[in-house]
Write a protein that holds these residues in place. Structure first.
Motif, PDB file in Angstrom:
ATOM      1  N   SER A 140       4.035  57.533 -13.430  1.00 59.75           N
ATOM      2  CA  SER A 140       3.460  57.370 -12.098  1.00 59.75           C
ATOM      3  C   SER A 140       4.460  56.729 -11.135  1.00 59.75           C
ATOM      4  O   SER A 140       5.145  55.769 -11.495  1.00 59.75           O
ATOM      5  N   VAL A 141       4.512  57.257  -9.922  1.00 59.60           N
ATOM      6  CA  VAL A 141       5.286  56.636  -8.844  1.00 59.60           C
ATOM      7  C   VAL A 141       4.303  56.144  -7.791  1.00 59.60           C
ATOM      8  O   VAL A 141       3.396  56.881  -7.388  1.00 59.60           O
ATOM      9  N   ILE A 142       4.485  54.882  -7.382  1.00 60.54           N
ATOM     10  CA  ILE A 142       3.623  54.307  -6.348  1.00 60.54           C
ATOM     11  C   ILE A 142       4.511  53.898  -5.179  1.00 60.54           C
ATOM     12  O   ILE A 142       5.320  52.967  -5.294  1.00 60.54           O
ATOM     13  N   ASN A 143       4.391  54.596  -4.083  1.00 60.95           N
ATOM     14  CA  ASN A 143       5.140  54.245  -2.884  1.00 60.95           C
ATOM     15  C   ASN A 143       4.311  53.262  -2.057  1.00 60.95           C
ATOM     16  O   ASN A 143       3.116  53.491  -1.846  1.00 60.95           O
ATOM     17  N   ILE A 144       4.947  52.198  -1.587  1.00 59.11           N
ATOM     18  CA  ILE A 144       4.234  51.262  -0.724  1.00 59.11           C
ATOM     19  C   ILE A 144       4.659  51.550   0.716  1.00 59.11           C
ATOM     20  O   ILE A 144       5.801  51.311   1.106  1.00 59.11           O
ATOM     21  N   SER A 145       3.726  52.086   1.489  1.00 59.78           N
ATOM     22  CA  SER A 145       3.976  52.341   2.909  1.00 59.78           C
ATOM     23  C   SER A 145       3.270  51.245   3.699  1.00 59.78           C
ATOM     24  O   SER A 145       3.325  50.067   3.334  1.00 59.78           O
ATOM     25  N   SER A 146       2.561  51.604   4.750  1.00 54.97           N
ATOM     26  CA  SER A 146       1.858  50.630   5.585  1.00 54.97           C
ATOM     27  C   SER A 146       0.837  51.381   6.425  1.00 54.97           C
ATOM     28  O   SER A 146       1.037  52.561   6.729  1.00 54.97           O
ATOM     29  N   MET A 147      -0.205  50.658   6.833  1.00 53.87           N
ATOM     30  CA  MET A 147      -1.115  51.296   7.800  1.00 53.87           C
ATOM     31  C   MET A 147      -0.329  51.638   9.075  1.00 53.87           C
ATOM     32  O   MET A 147      -0.711  52.529   9.821  1.00 53.87           O
ATOM     33  N   MET A 148       0.798  50.945   9.286  1.00 55.61           N
ATOM     34  CA  MET A 148       1.616  51.231  10.473  1.00 55.61           C
ATOM     35  C   MET A 148       2.384  52.547  10.336  1.00 55.61           C
ATOM     36  O   MET A 148       3.014  52.989  11.288  1.00 55.61           O
ATOM     37  N   GLY A 149       2.346  53.135   9.166  1.00 62.67           N
ATOM     38  CA  GLY A 149       2.882  54.483   8.984  1.00 62.67           C
ATOM     39  C   GLY A 149       1.847  55.537   9.286  1.00 62.67           C
ATOM     40  O   GLY A 149       2.123  56.743   9.205  1.00 62.67           O
ATOM     41  N   MET A 150       0.622  55.111   9.639  1.00 65.41           N
ATOM     42  CA  MET A 150      -0.469  56.067   9.857  1.00 65.41           C
ATOM     43  C   MET A 150      -0.962  56.072  11.295  1.00 65.41           C
ATOM     44  O   MET A 150      -1.771  56.918  11.667  1.00 65.41           O
ATOM     45  N   LYS A 151      -0.542  55.111  12.085  1.00 67.27           N
ATOM     46  CA  LYS A 151      -1.038  54.998  13.455  1.00 67.27           C
ATOM     47  C   LYS A 151      -0.047  54.210  14.314  1.00 67.27           C
ATOM     48  O   LYS A 151       0.827  53.516  13.776  1.00 67.27           O
ATOM     49  N   GLY A 152      -0.208  54.303  15.605  1.00 69.43           N
ATOM     50  CA  GLY A 152       0.636  53.500  16.494  1.00 69.43           C
ATOM     51  C   GLY A 152       0.177  52.053  16.470  1.00 69.43           C
ATOM     52  O   GLY A 152      -0.892  51.728  15.949  1.00 69.43           O
ATOM     53  N   PRO A 153       1.000  51.157  17.038  1.00 70.95           N
ATOM     54  CA  PRO A 153       0.636  49.736  17.008  1.00 70.95           C
ATOM     55  C   PRO A 153      -0.548  49.413  17.912  1.00 70.95           C
ATOM     56  O   PRO A 153      -0.712  50.038  18.962  1.00 70.95           O
ATOM     57  N   ASP A 154      -1.353  48.458  17.494  1.00 69.30           N
ATOM     58  CA  ASP A 154      -2.422  47.938  18.340  1.00 69.30           C
ATOM     59  C   ASP A 154      -1.879  46.657  18.979  1.00 69.30           C
ATOM     60  O   ASP A 154      -1.931  45.579  18.382  1.00 69.30           O
ATOM     61  N   LEU A 155      -1.341  46.803  20.194  1.00 68.06           N
ATOM     62  CA  LEU A 155      -0.646  45.666  20.821  1.00 68.06           C
ATOM     63  C   LEU A 155      -1.583  44.510  21.162  1.00 68.06           C
ATOM     64  O   LEU A 155      -1.131  43.367  21.308  1.00 68.06           O
ATOM     65  N   SER A 156      -2.879  44.793  21.240  1.00 65.83           N
ATOM     66  CA  SER A 156      -3.808  43.705  21.562  1.00 65.83           C
ATOM     67  C   SER A 156      -3.842  42.654  20.443  1.00 65.83           C
ATOM     68  O   SER A 156      -4.241  41.512  20.669  1.00 65.83           O
ATOM     69  N   ASN A 157      -3.400  43.036  19.255  1.00 60.07           N
ATOM     70  CA  ASN A 157      -3.340  42.052  18.162  1.00 60.07           C
ATOM     71  C   ASN A 157      -2.353  40.927  18.458  1.00 60.07           C
ATOM     72  O   ASN A 157      -2.443  39.846  17.887  1.00 60.07           O
ATOM     73  N   TYR A 158      -1.379  41.218  19.328  1.00 59.46           N
ATOM     74  CA  TYR A 158      -0.281  40.271  19.527  1.00 59.46           C
ATOM     75  C   TYR A 158      -0.437  39.446  20.806  1.00 59.46           C
ATOM     76  O   TYR A 158       0.439  38.654  21.136  1.00 59.46           O
ATOM     77  N   GLU A 159      -1.542  39.650  21.511  1.00 62.30           N
ATOM     78  CA  GLU A 159      -1.762  38.875  22.744  1.00 62.30           C
ATOM     79  C   GLU A 159      -1.777  37.389  22.414  1.00 62.30           C
ATOM     80  O   GLU A 159      -2.382  36.970  21.427  1.00 62.30           O
ATOM     81  N   GLY A 160      -1.060  36.611  23.244  1.00 64.44           N
ATOM     82  CA  GLY A 160      -1.008  35.167  23.018  1.00 64.44           C
ATOM     83  C   GLY A 160       0.037  34.767  21.994  1.00 64.44           C
ATOM     84  O   GLY A 160       0.100  33.608  21.578  1.00 64.44           O
ATOM     85  N   THR A 161       0.864  35.747  21.524  1.00 66.12           N
ATOM     86  CA  THR A 161       1.953  35.439  20.577  1.00 66.12           C
ATOM     87  C   THR A 161       3.245  36.058  21.112  1.00 66.12           C
ATOM     88  O   THR A 161       3.219  36.828  22.082  1.00 66.12           O
ATOM     89  N   ASP A 162       4.367  35.763  20.427  1.00 67.18           N
ATOM     90  CA  ASP A 162       5.622  36.425  20.803  1.00 67.18           C
ATOM     91  C   ASP A 162       5.987  37.502  19.780  1.00 67.18           C
ATOM     92  O   ASP A 162       7.145  37.833  19.572  1.00 67.18           O
ATOM     93  N   MET A 163       4.958  38.067  19.113  1.00 66.09           N
ATOM     94  CA  MET A 163       5.213  39.010  18.011  1.00 66.09           C
ATOM     95  C   MET A 163       5.121  40.482  18.436  1.00 66.09           C
ATOM     96  O   MET A 163       5.234  41.368  17.584  1.00 66.09           O
ATOM     97  N   GLY A 164       4.911  40.738  19.721  1.00 69.02           N
ATOM     98  CA  GLY A 164       4.534  42.096  20.137  1.00 69.02           C
ATOM     99  C   GLY A 164       5.663  43.111  20.304  1.00 69.02           C
ATOM    100  O   GLY A 164       5.398  44.286  20.555  1.00 69.02           O
ATOM    101  N   ASP A 165       6.922  42.678  20.157  1.00 64.38           N
ATOM    102  CA  ASP A 165       8.033  43.620  20.334  1.00 64.38           C
ATOM    103  C   ASP A 165       8.334  44.298  18.994  1.00 64.38           C
ATOM    104  O   ASP A 165       9.239  43.917  18.261  1.00 64.38           O
TER     105      ASP A 165
END
Ligand SMILES: NC(=O)c1ccc[n+]([C@@H]2O[C@H](COP(=O)([O-])OP(=O)(O)OC[C@H]3O[C@@H](n4cnc5c(N)ncnc54)[C@H](O)[C@@H]3O)[C@@H](O)[C@H]2O)c1
Length: 258
Positions: A140-165
């Motif tokens: 078995s091969v298990i590739n670890i991707s990310s939900m970020m490989g399935m959709k664009g970023p939700d920038l509202s998650n980063y409001e009030g932080t400096d993490m949005g870039d």
């Protein structure tokens, strides 16, 4: 067969790349707790040894090895040494990630560096590990991707932080990995080898409170992933309990993208 036997990884040799990283440690621990013999790799041996001894002291079978997937020589040496030492490979968890690109406008050389490791090197290693699993008779091969490989970023998650870039390379190579999983499953039909992908959501890592509030409000389970969340899924896919799951991408995000 009893379901506990189906889920057991006893006798199986499993490689986890980037085993000292955030999700890497969870994967190493879960696979070893299911009685697998786990090889944890890092670019530097001291880091892999630290992870291996941490789990070894809990009675788990974890072996450290050096691997820099950005260099063909390192991949080749790793493949040779792995076969000499263990003589089999049952599962490969393709988890390592390099993060040289720090934002949208980062120098394009940083994108190139990311591709060297996360695309070119990753495919080099994936092909080598696939060959060893086939030589073993299947697995078995298990590739670890990310939900970020399935959709664009939700920038509202980063409001009030400096993490949005957010850097573009991460979205690009994780999306590619999901379809590469399907490609590999079809290319290796008839060889008793399965290829699946896990696309996790964010793992709790003491992120700024504003981010946690923004993010968790949208997750039906109202929390980020914790270290135990990925273990069972990885064991399922690595074990005979997952014997008929192939070419799949499993989103593990607490329902965020439901
Ligand atoms: N952390 C999260 O919240 C999160 C969320 C979704 C998906 N993921 C995915 O999980 C996987 C692991 O991410 P993480 O957050 O645990 O990363 P991390 O940065 O904590 O660890 C990555 C590991 O990869 C190793 N690595 C880097 N360059 C390498 C190279 N050239 N050769 C070999 N190893 C190398 C690092 O040393 C490190 O151990 C990635 O595929 C990532 O996309 C993580």
């Amino acid at each position: 067969m009893h379901v506990k036997d189906l889920l057991s990884l006893k006798g199986k040799v499993i490689v986890v790349t980037g085993g000292s990283g955030l999700y890497g440690k969870c994967l190493v621990e879960g696979l070893a707790e299911a009685d697998g013999t786990v090889i944890t790799t890092s670019r530097n041996l001291a880091s892999a040894e630290k992870t291996a001894s941490e789990f070894g002291s809990k009675g788990l079978q974890v072996h450290p090895m050096v691997l820099d997937q950005g260099f063909t020589d390192s991949v080749e040496n790793f493949r040779k040494e792995l076969w000499e030492r263990f003589g089999r490979l049952d599962a490969f968890v393709n988890n390592a990630v390099s993060r040289p690109m720090k934002g949208y406008r980062a120098p394009i050389a940083a994108f190139e560096e990311s591709m060297r490791v996360n695309a070119t090197g990753m495919v080099d290693l994936l092909r080598e590990m696939t060959d060893l699993i086939i030589k073993t008779g299947g697995g078995s091969v298990i590739n670890i991707s990310s939900m970020m490989g399935m959709k664009g970023p939700d920038l509202s998650n980063y409001e009030g932080t400096d993490m949005g870039d957010l850097p573009p390379d991460y979205f690009f190579h994780n999306a590619g990995l999901i379809n590469l999983t399907r490609y590999m499953a079809k290319m290796h039909a008839g060889k008793n080898i399965r290829f699946n992908c896990i696309s996790p959501g964010g793992l709790f890592n003491h992120q700024p409170q504003a981010f946690l509030d923004n993010y968790c409000r949208k997750v039906p389970l109202r929390r980020m992933a914790n270290p135990d969340d990925i273990k069972g899924l990885a064991v399922l896919l690595a074990s005979d309990a997952g014997a008929y799951i192939n070419g799949e991408n499993i989103l593990m995000d607490g329902g965020l993208n439901a």
